[in-house]
Design a protein around this motif. Structure first.
Motif, PDB file in Angstrom:
ATOM      1  N   GLU A  88      25.363 -16.105 -18.805  1.00  0.00           N
ATOM      2  CA  GLU A  88      24.101 -15.941 -18.106  1.00  0.00           C
ATOM      3  C   GLU A  88      23.279 -17.235 -18.082  1.00  0.00           C
ATOM      4  N   ALA A  89      23.517 -18.097 -19.054  1.00  0.00           N
ATOM      5  CA  ALA A  89      22.727 -19.312 -19.150  1.00  0.00           C
ATOM      6  C   ALA A  89      23.152 -20.378 -18.154  1.00  0.00           C
ATOM      7  N   ARG A  90      24.157 -20.091 -17.350  1.00  0.00           N
ATOM      8  CA  ARG A  90      24.649 -21.084 -16.395  1.00  0.00           C
ATOM      9  C   ARG A  90      24.077 -20.901 -15.000  1.00  0.00           C
ATOM     10  N   LEU A  91      23.273 -19.856 -14.799  1.00  0.00           N
ATOM     11  CA  LEU A  91      22.661 -19.604 -13.500  1.00  0.00           C
ATOM     12  C   LEU A  91      21.215 -20.102 -13.468  1.00  0.00           C
ATOM     13  N   VAL A  92      20.636 -20.107 -12.278  1.00  0.00           N
ATOM     14  CA  VAL A  92      19.220 -20.392 -12.102  1.00  0.00           C
ATOM     15  C   VAL A  92      18.495 -19.053 -12.056  1.00  0.00           C
ATOM     16  N   TYR A  93      17.299 -18.994 -12.621  1.00  0.00           N
ATOM     17  CA  TYR A  93      16.504 -17.763 -12.586  1.00  0.00           C
ATOM     18  C   TYR A  93      15.152 -18.055 -11.965  1.00  0.00           C
ATOM     19  N   ILE A  94      14.645 -17.071 -11.214  1.00  0.00           N
ATOM     20  CA  ILE A  94      13.356 -17.235 -10.552  1.00  0.00           C
ATOM     21  C   ILE A  94      12.502 -15.986 -10.787  1.00  0.00           C
ATOM     22  N   ILE A  95      11.189 -16.202 -10.825  1.00  0.00           N
ATOM     23  CA  ILE A  95      10.258 -15.104 -11.069  1.00  0.00           C
ATOM     24  C   ILE A  95       9.271 -15.037  -9.918  1.00  0.00           C
ATOM     25  N   GLY A  96       9.047 -13.819  -9.401  1.00  0.00           N
ATOM     26  CA  GLY A  96       8.123 -13.627  -8.299  1.00  0.00           C
ATOM     27  C   GLY A  96       6.711 -13.358  -8.786  1.00  0.00           C
ATOM     28  N   GLN A  97       5.785 -13.528  -7.893  1.00  0.00           N
ATOM     29  CA  GLN A  97       4.381 -13.311  -8.217  1.00  0.00           C
ATOM     30  C   GLN A  97       4.108 -11.898  -8.717  1.00  0.00           C
ATOM     31  N   ASP A  98       4.927 -10.912  -8.249  1.00  0.00           N
ATOM     32  CA  ASP A  98       4.752  -9.523  -8.640  1.00  0.00           C
ATOM     33  C   ASP A  98       5.714  -9.105  -9.750  1.00  0.00           C
ATOM     34  N   ASN A  99       6.100 -10.062 -10.586  1.00  0.00           N
ATOM     35  CA  ASN A  99       6.908  -9.805 -11.799  1.00  0.00           C
ATOM     36  C   ASN A  99       8.388  -9.534 -11.535  1.00  0.00           C
ATOM     37  N   GLU A 100       8.891  -9.812 -10.347  1.00  0.00           N
ATOM     38  CA  GLU A 100      10.311  -9.583 -10.076  1.00  0.00           C
ATOM     39  C   GLU A 100      11.139 -10.745 -10.613  1.00  0.00           C
ATOM     40  N   LEU A 101      12.144 -10.421 -11.425  1.00  0.00           N
ATOM     41  CA  LEU A 101      13.037 -11.441 -11.978  1.00  0.00           C
ATOM     42  C   LEU A 101      14.358 -11.428 -11.209  1.00  0.00           C
ATOM     43  N   TYR A 102      14.778 -12.596 -10.722  1.00  0.00           N
ATOM     44  CA  TYR A 102      16.015 -12.720  -9.965  1.00  0.00           C
ATOM     45  C   TYR A 102      16.909 -13.779 -10.591  1.00  0.00           C
ATOM     46  N   SER A 103      18.218 -13.641 -10.333  1.00  0.00           N
ATOM     47  CA  SER A 103      19.140 -14.736 -10.616  1.00  0.00           C
ATOM     48  C   SER A 103      19.477 -15.406  -9.297  1.00  0.00           C
ATOM     49  N   PHE A 104      19.789 -16.685  -9.359  1.00  0.00           N
ATOM     50  CA  PHE A 104      20.185 -17.433  -8.174  1.00  0.00           C
ATOM     51  C   PHE A 104      21.444 -18.215  -8.492  1.00  0.00           C
ATOM     52  N   ASN A 105      22.479 -18.026  -7.661  1.00  0.00           N
ATOM     53  CA  ASN A 105      23.753 -18.713  -7.840  1.00  0.00           C
ATOM     54  C   ASN A 105      23.880 -19.782  -6.761  1.00  0.00           C
ATOM     55  N   PRO A 106      23.638 -21.049  -7.080  1.00  0.00           N
ATOM     56  CA  PRO A 106      23.640 -22.100  -6.060  1.00  0.00           C
ATOM     57  C   PRO A 106      24.906 -22.197  -5.200  1.00  0.00           C
TER      58      PRO A 106
END
Length: 324
Positions: A88-106
């Motif tokens: 899990e530590a090899r991906l990018v993670y992003i957080i939205g203004q409304d508390n949504e947590l996403y992973s991003f796979n470049p």
């Protein structure tokens, strides 16, 4: 990355300004060409020249300098197999203004919803910026200056003992950086939103210590770090600047202007595979742009994320070169 909900307070030193956390209603910082989709030149500046959800858009780009000198972006080392990193530590993670947590796979540009975080804030504060450590734990700073730990697999959230306001740092951009090239030891670096400069937070004691003021740039900056012990800032200047920072002093080592990048209502970035991934909201709906130091080009690779991204984090386990 941060949500622009207050007016940016920084001094524009005749040339540049750092971007860190929040700003006023975006759209204030637009590109010289006004382009929102397409590629831009990394240009030449300072001491060096130089995306699931939604649809992908690519445009034509210009020529750019090499931000980090000859020989490419980074050397070998850091974040490869046998390093003790969880997947899990090899991906990018992003957080939205409304508390949504996403992973991003470049490599695939896949953005995947993990969950909505529910931190014990008592109704105070909203996500402001984020960093991710090698254990796969997201460190999310809220607008009230408190830091929470979030499991990137489950989105479960817990409070930390971090004390807000240390050394005058309340809100800031943040990113983990390896202590040495290829080292499993890392430090959390932060960039003060009001332009004080660079500081570091000990991951074990949560003690913040000041590193040094900015020299060539000023204002707010988002941060991202690497497994080969380097740190970079996404400066909210006009034009936007991506710069390498000396983690021992806060001095700017090199910089690449981004004249076609518009921050809008939220911003963040991460470095993965030798490229920078910029999350901006020029129209209120976040998009992803890819800046390649090897070509000096910045391209919109994904639009329509359906949320306002205010933070991004990537651990020092992430690859520092494009995977073969």
């Amino acid at each position: 990355m941060h949500f622009l909900h207050r007016s940016l307070q920084f001094v524009v030193p005749a040339v540049l300004v750092l971007s860190a956390c929040t700003v006023t209603p975006h759209g204030t910082f637009s590109s010289e060409s006004g382009a929102e989709v397409g590629e831009s030149s990394g240009g030449q500046g300072g001491s060096a020249g130089a995306g699931g959800m939604g649809s992908g858009n690519a445009g034509m780009g210009g020529e750019g300098g090499d931000l980090f000198g000859e020989g490419g972006f980074m050397g070998a080392g850091g974040g490869s197999g046998g390093d003790g990193c969880v997947d899990e530590a090899r991906l990018v993670y992003i957080i939205g203004q409304d508390n949504e947590l996403y992973s991003f796979n470049p490599p695939t540009l896949e953005v995947k919803l993990i969950g909505v975080i529910d931190c014990p804030t008592g109704g105070l504060g909203t996500p402001f910026s984020m960093a991710v450590d090698r254990r796969g734990t997201a460190w999310i700073l809220f607008s009230d200056g408190r830091i929470y730990h979030v499991d990137v697999k489950t989105a479960a959230c817990a409070a930390t003992t971090f004390t807000p306001g240390q050394q005058g740092f309340t809100t800031f951009g943040m990113g983990f950086v390896s202590n040495a090239k290829g080292s499993a030891e890392e430090t959390l670096y932060v960039a003060d939103y009001n332009g004080k400069g660079l500081a570091q937070i000990d991951p074990k004691t949560f003690e913040l210590s000041f590193v040094g003021p900015w020299d060539q740039l000023s204002g707010a900056a988002e941060l991202t770090g690497t497994g080969d012990a380097r740190i970079f800032g996404f400066f909210n200047y006009s034009p936007i600047i991506i710069a390498e920072i000396d983690k021992l002093s806060g001095k700017i080592l090199s910089q690449a202007p981004q004249p076609t990048v518009t921050i809008g209502s939220g911003w963040a970035f991460a470095v993965w595979g030798g490229d920078f991934w910029l999350f901006t909201s020029p129209t209120g709906d976040s998009q992803i742009q890819q800046y390649r130091p090897s070509t000096g080009k910045t391209t919109v690779v994904k639009t329509g994320l359906g949320t306002n991204i205010v933070g991004a984090g990537v651990s020092t386990c992430a690859p520092i070169e494009t995977p073969k």
